[in-house]
Design a protein around this motif. Structure first.
Motif, PDB file in Angstrom:
ATOM      1  N   LYS A   1       0.845  -1.183   0.000  1.00  0.00           N
ATOM      2  CA  LYS A   1       0.000   0.000   0.000  1.00  0.00           C
ATOM      3  C   LYS A   1       0.887   1.241   0.000  1.00  0.00           C
ATOM      4  O   LYS A   1       1.516   1.565   1.006  1.00  0.00           O
TER       5      LYS A   1
ATOM      6  N   PRO B   1      -0.620   7.539  -0.367  1.00  0.00           N
ATOM      7  CA  PRO B   1      -1.466   8.242  -1.348  1.00  0.00           C
ATOM      8  C   PRO B   1      -1.007   9.689  -1.538  1.00  0.00           C
ATOM      9  O   PRO B   1      -0.828  10.422  -0.568  1.00  0.00           O
TER      10      PRO B   1
ATOM     11  N   ASN C   1       1.125   6.597  -7.562  1.00  0.00           N
ATOM     12  CA  ASN C   1       1.524   7.454  -6.437  1.00  0.00           C
ATOM     13  C   ASN C   1       3.038   7.666  -6.395  1.00  0.00           C
ATOM     14  O   ASN C   1       3.675   7.642  -5.338  1.00  0.00           O
TER      15      ASN C   1
ATOM     16  N   ARG D   1       3.405   3.636   3.583  1.00  0.00           N
ATOM     17  CA  ARG D   1       2.695   4.395   4.593  1.00  0.00           C
ATOM     18  C   ARG D   1       3.496   4.325   5.895  1.00  0.00           C
ATOM     19  O   ARG D   1       4.220   3.363   6.128  1.00  0.00           O
TER      20      ARG D   1
END
Length: 629
Positions: free
Chosen positions: A538, A541, A568, A585
């Motif tokens: 992930k 963003p 991203n 993240r």
């Protein structure tokens, strides 16, 4: 080489300064008059206090506004000098620094100044004292060491000599080679200071921004090479005026100063071997061949979360340690070690900070030589008991108790992975195209940056990039990049001035962990992003506004812009090449990982993207003001 430091260079009371200077290893001190006056003991007691600590007083300073005064002002100047001579004899030192006059009524003329010094030298000789003349960069009539030398030469008195200060000469861009023609026995003292290159008033620059040799931008090594060529055999002394140092730890600043002098003398010795430098021999800066490993202290649920993150980045668990709770995760030339020990260094690191980078392994040409240089420069060697079958790998303490290991190929230390780890068979390779560690980011308080920049650049062959300001939505972070010429090791030192910034918050949350993020290199970031997405990674963003602005800033193909937005990926370019970066993240305490691709000869770190990346990270972290669970 006799080492010395001016008491004005560090913080604290006079006894505190002396304790720090002695513990750091200096031979002597320049006693700054203000430090003496502020102390509550008589001069004989002060002299004894200094000598009890194994130090000598190499210089008393400063004596101001002496030469070139008319009439009654001249008479009063000599009266002042006699009183200082009384004080020097009480203290037990024989050399006074006279800095060039800034008195508004002083008169110019080399011969006039020489006559004043000839008479002062005669008075000093009657007491067995010496007088040194220094050209202040902002002196009214004398502001060049060449003119100061001419005054000394014409004074022609054995008790009058020249004092050189690297800042005063280099700040005025005076050619250091002009020193080489000065007889070494006529140079009574040498003061050393570096400074960042800043266009500002010379006096203000000197009084607030001096730093240790190697911490700034001045060619102090070239200056000292010229001094050594004269045959000068007196003290090398630091005179540092710096606002950070005035509020810093006396011992830390003193140790940095001592390290800087030793490294400088070694540089001089290597640059011009024909010049005699009285210094114990120790190895040259280590040439780095690569980052061997990064080790995390981690346990329990935090370890499981980190393993999941590593797997999503394409890392595979390749081995388990033969005796300890260590696992080896690998991809390309990247090795990540997870240490779940409950004792020893890693156990203590986890107990104090939770999941954190506790150890960094660097491959060098000669691990033993790297350790010898490090300890010669004051680093603390690191040892802990070895288990059966373990290799004894040289190591030192790094930032906030972290550890730095040195491995090499010649001695076989790089075989530690075959010797100490049992290979896990049948594990599928799920790599995502990550090839090596591009850079490691260390986070610290701003006040620590000069110290750790000096640590790395005196230990290893590394170059400094200009310091840049990173704009955080909640403050400013200073960033200093260091890199080896071959790019095998890149570090960014990020100095936080506020705990509201991402870097400052990490320091607070992790209780001072050394490394906040690690960047992995890839040859094709778009292929890597596609593979990572398939592995469940992930990415951080990035808002659409960023890509709209990117289209305005750079002439990018619409298709490329779409690919950046979809994955991203952030982008930067300069005249030499391009840079692509994507982030994980944030996880424990604000740690994060980065994937980068460099194209052409781009050497930066995407600094223009930092404000947008930081804002994106903060949106995913605990809101301001909310206490930790």
């Amino acid at each position: 080489m006799k080492t010395s430091i001016a008491t004005v260079s560090i913080s604290g009371s006079l006894p505190e300064k002396l304790d720090a200077i002695a513990e750091a290893g200096f031979d002597g001190i320049e006693i700054f008059e203000q430090d003496f006056i502020a102390h509550d003991g008589p001069p004989r007691e002060v002299g004894a206090m200094i000598r009890e600590r194994g130090l000598e007083i190499t210089l008393f300073q400063p004596f101001r506004d002496f030469e070139g005064l008319p009439g009654d002002l001249r008479r009063k100047a000599f009266d002042r000098a006699e009183r200082k001579f009384d004080l020097m004899q009480e203290l037990g030192t024989d050399l006074v620094l006279v800095c060039s006059s800034v008195h508004p009524q002083s008169l110019g003329g080399i011969d006039r100044a020489a006559d004043d010094f000839a008479e002062l030298g005669e008075r000093a000789a009657e007491r067995g004292l010496r007088v040194g003349f220094e050209a202040l960069a902002w002196g009214r009539h004398i502001h060049d060491h060449r003119d100061a030398w001419e005054v000394v030469r014409r004074a022609d008195h054995p008790n009058v000599g020249l004092i050189l200060d690297s800042f005063h000469s280099l700040a005025r861009k005076i050619d250091s080679d002009t020193i080489r023609a000065i007889p070494g026995d006529r140079i009574f003292f040498v003061q050393l200071a570096d400074a960042p290159l800043i266009e500002m008033d010379l006096l203000y620059w000197s009084r607030h921004f001096r730093n240790m040799p190697g911490e700034g931008d001045l060619d102090v090594a070239g200056f000292m090479c010229a001094v050594a060529a004269t045959g000068y055999a007196g003290p090398a002394s630091l005179e540092i005026f710096n606002d950070q140092f005035r509020g810093g730890s006396p011992l830390t600043v003193a140790r940095d100063g001592y390290r800087s002098l030793l490294a400088l003398a070694d540089d001089v010795r290597r640059a011009e071997p024909e010049n005699s430098v009285d210094l114990p021999v120790f190895p040259a800066r280590a040439e780095v061949q690569g980052v061997s490993f990064v080790e995390f202290a981690t346990r329990g649920e935090e370890q499981a979360q980190l393993e999941t993150l590593l797997a999503s980045l394409g890392f595979t668990r390749r081995g388990r340690h033969i005796a300890k709770k260590l696992t080896l995760w690998q991809q390309g030339d990247i090795r990540i070690v997870l240490n779940a020990e409950t004792t020893g260094h890693a156990g203590a690191a986890f107990n104090a900070r939770g999941t954190s980078v506790c150890d960094l392994g660097i491959t060098v040409g000669d691990a033993s030589a790297a350790l010898k240089r490090a300890t010669a420069l004051g680093a603390e060697a690191f040892h802990q008991p070895l288990g059966s079958g373990e290799l004894d790998i040289p190591a030192i303490r790094g930032l906030r108790g972290s550890v730095l290991h040195f491995l090499d190929r010649a001695s076989g230390l790089d075989t530690v992975w075959q010797v100490e780890f049992e290979t896990e068979e049948g594990v599928p390779d799920t790599g995502a195209g990550l090839t090596a560690i591009d850079h490691v980011a260390q986070t610290m308080s701003y006040d620590e940056m000069l110290s750790w920049s000096l640590f790395w650049t005196t230990l290893l062959a590394m170059d400094k990039a200009p310091m840049v300001d990173v704009i955080d939505p909640d403050g400013l972070v200073r960033s200093q990049a260091l890199a080896t010429p071959n790019g095998a090791l890149r570090l960014t030192l990020n100095g936080a001035e506020s705990y509201r910034t991402l870097a400052g918050g990490f320091l607070a949350e992790s209780l001072g962990a050394a490394v906040q993020h690690i960047a992995f290199a890839t040859d094709d970031i778009f292929a890597a992003a596609e593979r990572l997405a398939g592995l469940g990674f992930k990415a951080l963003p990035i808002p659409a506004n960023y890509y709209d602005d990117l289209a305005a800033r750079f002439d990018l193909d619409a298709g490329l812009l779409d690919r950046l937005r979809a994955a991203n990926i952030l982008y930067d370019e300069d005249a030499t090449g391009a840079f692509f970066q994507m982030y994980s993240r944030p996880f424990h305490a604000g740690l994060f990982l980065e994937i980068v691709e460099r194209r052409g000869d781009y050497k930066g770190y995407g600094a223009p993207n930092a404000p947008f990346r930081i804002a994106a990270q903060k949106r995913l972290m605990r809101p301001k003001g909310m206490p930790a669970a």
